[in-house]
Design a protein around this motif. Structure first.
Motif, PDB file in Angstrom:
ATOM      1  N   UNK A 208       0.932  -0.994   0.470  1.00  0.00           N
ATOM      2  CA  UNK A 208      -0.203   0.067  -0.093  1.00  0.00           C
ATOM      3  C   UNK A 208       0.893   1.422  -0.099  1.00  0.00           C
ATOM      4  N   UNK A 209       1.394   1.895   1.193  1.00  0.00           N
ATOM      5  CA  UNK A 209       2.361   2.815   1.481  1.00  0.00           C
ATOM      6  C   UNK A 209       3.627   2.158   0.946  1.00  0.00           C
ATOM      7  N   UNK A 210       4.107   1.646   0.970  1.00  0.00           N
ATOM      8  CA  UNK A 210       5.981   1.629   0.004  1.00  0.00           C
ATOM      9  C   UNK A 210       5.262   1.794  -1.776  1.00  0.00           C
ATOM     10  N   UNK A 211       4.670   1.083  -2.559  1.00  0.00           N
ATOM     11  CA  UNK A 211       4.128   1.087  -3.398  1.00  0.00           C
ATOM     12  C   UNK A 211       3.309   2.165  -3.965  1.00  0.00           C
ATOM     13  N   UNK A 212       2.261   2.397  -2.962  1.00  0.00           N
ATOM     14  CA  UNK A 212       2.397   3.970  -4.150  1.00  0.00           C
ATOM     15  C   UNK A 212       3.052   4.864  -3.976  1.00  0.00           C
ATOM     16  N   UNK A 213       3.819   5.139  -2.907  1.00  0.00           N
ATOM     17  CA  UNK A 213       5.002   6.468  -3.088  1.00  0.00           C
ATOM     18  C   UNK A 213       5.942   5.969  -4.108  1.00  0.00           C
ATOM     19  N   UNK A 214       6.030   4.632  -4.374  1.00  0.00           N
ATOM     20  CA  UNK A 214       7.150   4.029  -5.439  1.00  0.00           C
ATOM     21  C   UNK A 214       6.463   4.647  -6.865  1.00  0.00           C
ATOM     22  N   UNK A 215       5.053   4.433  -6.922  1.00  0.00           N
ATOM     23  CA  UNK A 215       4.583   4.755  -8.084  1.00  0.00           C
ATOM     24  C   UNK A 215       4.855   6.551  -8.160  1.00  0.00           C
ATOM     25  N   UNK A 216       4.159   7.382  -7.084  1.00  0.00           N
ATOM     26  CA  UNK A 216       3.795   8.816  -7.280  1.00  0.00           C
ATOM     27  C   UNK A 216       5.549   9.248  -8.118  1.00  0.00           C
ATOM     28  N   UNK A 217       6.428   8.863  -7.295  1.00  0.00           N
ATOM     29  CA  UNK A 217       7.881   9.314  -7.190  1.00  0.00           C
ATOM     30  C   UNK A 217       8.042   8.414  -8.665  1.00  0.00           C
ATOM     31  N   UNK A 218       7.929   7.712  -9.541  1.00  0.00           N
ATOM     32  CA  UNK A 218       8.162   7.860 -10.734  1.00  0.00           C
ATOM     33  C   UNK A 218       7.279   7.864 -11.880  1.00  0.00           C
TER      34      UNK A 218
END
Length: 314
Positions: A208-218
């Motif tokens: 959730x938070x981890x993948x969301x943050x990675x996708x936001x940075x991408x």
């Protein structure tokens, strides 16, 4: 004797301690907490009213923002009244079932908040990198579907949390060194191996938070690449300006969230009052700040707010 043991192992209620080491200052800490709660309720309520009443704001970014505001309102109402009751009346007792429900709502709503912030990042990516396709990609049907997916994800992925904790023996203590019921705070009270609970918590946090943050940075890497390909500095600044409010929301939400998560699992050397205070910032500050950020940074919302709330009261 058997009754006492049963009560200690399967308690009917827990006792919230508050902020460890700062118990004598609870009454003073409650003042900014109460002000933050009032500002969060009024700010998000006003934001929802403005977005609902102004059809020109029925755009993807603002629709996702309204979903975020609803989650913020429910999250603060789930936690703040009990925190203020603890600070004002030393009423730290919370029913076991109510504690599990509060824990579930906090984690579920936080997961939804992260999802809505990701959806807003996707909106900015499409608007900047594929502006001509923006109206056809983010239709109202797509927006509603994304909102339902984010809601479903928060409900389903966090549902095992109460089940994983419901029938465990709590024989260490019934005192929770926190201002609210939190998954890892309850896990720490259990006197049997909790590897399954801890591993599941890590997996969910990453998904959730981890993948969301990675996708936001991408998405922002792609956005910046598109912006720097624009012909003029004015065009670059104007385009980046459309992302300003969202960037501030990201900065307010994720750093305290990651700090609280990592401290619970790996930061045992950090003073408890620092950890609990930051955990409260993670719950309290984003719901208060988000309406302010968009009210100040978004000209249309600011003008609509002044027109509705200032002119009418003049």
């Amino acid at each position: 004797m058997s009754t006492t043991n049963k009560t200690s192992v399967h308690p009917t209620s827990f006792f919230l301690l508050g902020i460890p080491g700062l118990e004598t200052a609870h009454i003073w800490i409650s003042i900014p907490f109460c002000l933050v709660y009032m500002m969060a309720v009024l700010g998000n309520g006003a934001l929802l009213f403005i977005i609902k009443s102004d059809h020109s704001l029925h755009e993807p970014m603002y629709l996702f923002l309204s979903m975020l505001s609803v989650a913020d309102l429910i999250l603060t109402t789930t936690t703040l009244p009990k925190i203020l009751s603890l600070f004002w009346f030393n009423d730290g007792e919370i029913n076991f079932e109510a504690c599990l429900m509060q824990m579930y709502l906090i984690h579920s709503l936080s997961t939804m908040e992260s999802g809505f912030i990701l959806a807003m990042a996707f909106d900015r990516y499409v608007a900047i990198c594929n502006p001509l396709r923006h109206p056809t990609v983010l239709t109202h049907t797509v927006i509603e579907s994304l909102g339902l997916v984010i809601l479903f994800r928060g409900v389903v992925l966090i549902s095992p949390y109460p089940l994983l904790l419901r029938w465990l023996p709590y024989c260490k203590t019934t005192i929770i060194s926190h201002t609210y019921c939190e998954f890892m705070a309850l896990v720490e009270l259990v006197c049997v191996p909790t590897r399954i609970q801890r591993v599941y918590g890590l997996i969910i946090a990453f998904l959730t938070g981890g993948m969301d943050f990675i996708l936001i940075m991408c998405s922002y890497v792609l956005i910046l690449r598109a912006v720097f390909n624009l012909p003029s500095n004015d065009a670059r600044l104007k385009t980046l300006g459309t992302c300003g409010s969202h960037v501030w929301v990201i900065l307010v939400f994720y750093p305290p969230a990651f700090f609280s998560f990592l401290t619970h699992r790996f930061g045992h050397h950090i003073a408890p009052h620092v950890h609990i205070f930051v955990a409260n910032i993670y719950i309290l500050i984003p719901p208060m700040v988000n309406p302010i950020i968009y009210g100040i940074k978004t000209k249309h919302i600011r003008k609509r707010f002044l027109k509705v709330f200032i002119v009418k009261n003049a």
